[in-house]
Scaffold this motif. Structure first.
Motif, short mmCIF file in Angstrom:
data_model
loop_
_atom_site.label_atom_id
_atom_site.label_comp_id
_atom_site.label_asym_id
_atom_site.label_seq_id
_atom_site.Cartn_x
_atom_site.Cartn_y
_atom_site.Cartn_z
N ALA A 264 0.91 -1.25 0.19
CA ALA A 264 0.22 -0.33 0.11
C ALA A 264 1.20 1.56 0.15
CB ALA A 264 -1.13 0.36 1.62
N PHE A 265 1.37 1.39 0.34
CA PHE A 265 2.76 2.54 0.84
C PHE A 265 3.89 2.47 -0.35
CE2 PHE A 265 1.04 2.63 5.08
CZ PHE A 265 1.25 4.03 5.13
N ALA A 266 4.42 2.02 -0.82
CA ALA A 266 5.06 2.11 -2.04
C ALA A 266 3.39 2.03 -3.11
CB ALA A 266 5.82 0.06 -2.27
N GLU A 267 2.65 1.37 -3.15
CA GLU A 267 2.37 2.08 -4.48
C GLU A 267 1.80 3.86 -4.06
OE1 GLU A 267 -1.87 0.26 -3.91
OE2 GLU A 267 -0.88 -2.00 -4.87
N ARG A 268 2.17 4.05 -2.83
CA ARG A 268 1.66 5.47 -2.81
C ARG A 268 3.17 6.51 -3.09
NH1 ARG A 268 -2.41 8.87 -4.49
NH2 ARG A 268 -1.77 9.37 -2.70
N GLY A 269 4.36 5.81 -3.32
CA GLY A 269 5.61 5.87 -3.08
C GLY A 269 6.42 6.28 -2.45
N ALA A 270 6.24 5.11 -1.82
CA ALA A 270 6.88 5.23 -0.15
C ALA A 270 8.72 4.42 -0.91
CB ALA A 270 6.17 4.44 0.77
N ASP A 271 9.32 5.04 -0.21
CA ASP A 271 10.99 3.98 -0.11
C ASP A 271 10.82 2.60 0.35
OD1 ASP A 271 11.91 5.10 1.35
OD2 ASP A 271 12.57 6.66 0.79
N LEU A 272 12.13 2.16 0.65
CA LEU A 272 12.01 1.13 0.99
C LEU A 272 11.73 1.35 3.56
CD1 LEU A 272 14.17 -1.56 0.47
CD2 LEU A 272 11.60 -1.70 0.55
N HIS A 273 12.61 2.64 3.37
CA HIS A 273 12.19 3.14 4.60
C HIS A 273 11.77 3.69 4.97
CE1 HIS A 273 14.42 5.82 8.69
NE2 HIS A 273 13.87 6.73 7.26
N GLN A 274 10.50 4.58 4.66
CA GLN A 274 9.12 5.08 4.69
C GLN A 274 8.50 3.54 5.08
OE1 GLN A 274 9.37 7.07 1.17
NE2 GLN A 274 9.15 9.50 2.01
N GLN A 275 8.31 2.54 4.50
CA GLN A 275 7.63 1.45 4.62
C GLN A 275 8.01 1.17 5.80
OE1 GLN A 275 7.95 -1.41 1.11
NE2 GLN A 275 8.22 0.86 -0.31
N ASP A 276 9.88 0.78 6.73
CA ASP A 276 9.55 0.87 7.67
C ASP A 276 9.07 1.18 8.85
OD1 ASP A 276 11.16 -1.82 6.91
OD2 ASP A 276 13.21 -0.14 7.05
N GLN A 277 9.09 2.69 8.17
CA GLN A 277 8.61 3.52 9.12
C GLN A 277 6.79 3.25 9.72
OE1 GLN A 277 9.34 7.98 7.10
NE2 GLN A 277 11.02 8.16 8.87
N ALA A 278 5.79 2.88 8.22
CA ALA A 278 4.35 2.83 8.40
C ALA A 278 4.66 1.25 8.86
CB ALA A 278 4.33 2.63 7.32
N LEU A 279 5.61 0.52 9.03
CA LEU A 279 5.34 -0.35 9.53
C LEU A 279 5.62 -0.47 11.25
CD1 LEU A 279 7.33 -3.08 7.99
CD2 LEU A 279 5.08 -3.08 8.51
N ARG A 280 6.67 0.70 11.76
CA ARG A 280 6.18 0.39 13.12
C ARG A 280 5.07 1.76 13.70
NH1 ARG A 280 11.41 4.27 13.64
NH2 ARG A 280 10.66 4.31 15.97
#
Length: 121
Positions: free
Chosen positions: A31-47
């Motif tokens: 979901a976050f990658a579809e909105r342009g999130a990189d791996l670091h931002q995806q990790d933030q989303a998980l946290r």
């Protein structure tokens, strides 16, 4: 019309398959990658999701105002409906993550107190 159905139907099948069978982590990352999130931002989303709900898609706050993985607040009901979802969909991991990613793409981590608590900006 038939040509359009041939193009749309496979996409709908993929979306349904992802939404129904993804792990919590995969749902959030996709979901976050579809909105342009990189791996670091995806990790933030998980946290943030862990802090908000302990990755429990069925989590509802005591007052009932915040639902799902990212504890989407009822102030976003209009956004949820505009995205073609129902409020009950907020208890499904992928749908909740899609709405969270949409909010994040527009407002950053500001709407989540857990992000501030975790030092995520």
């Amino acid at each position: 019309m038939r040509h359009l159905l041939r193009r749309i139907l496979p996409l709908a099948v993929v979306v349904i398959a992802v939404a129904s069978s993804c792990t919590i982590e995969d749902c959030i990352r996709v979901a976050f990658a579809e909105r342009g999130a990189d791996l670091h931002q995806q990790d933030q989303a998980l946290r943030v999701a862990w802090c908000e709900s302990n990755h429990r898609p069925e989590a509802i706050s005591p007052g009932g105002g915040n639902w799902g993985l990212f504890q989407i607040n009822r102030v976003h009901r209009g956004r949820v409906a505009a995205m073609g979802l129902t409020w009950d969909d907020m208890l499904h991991p992928y749908a909740n993550a899609v709405v969270a990613a949409d909010i994040w793409a527009e407002q950053g981590w500001g709407p989540w107190s857990c992000a501030r608590h975790l030092g995520i900006r």
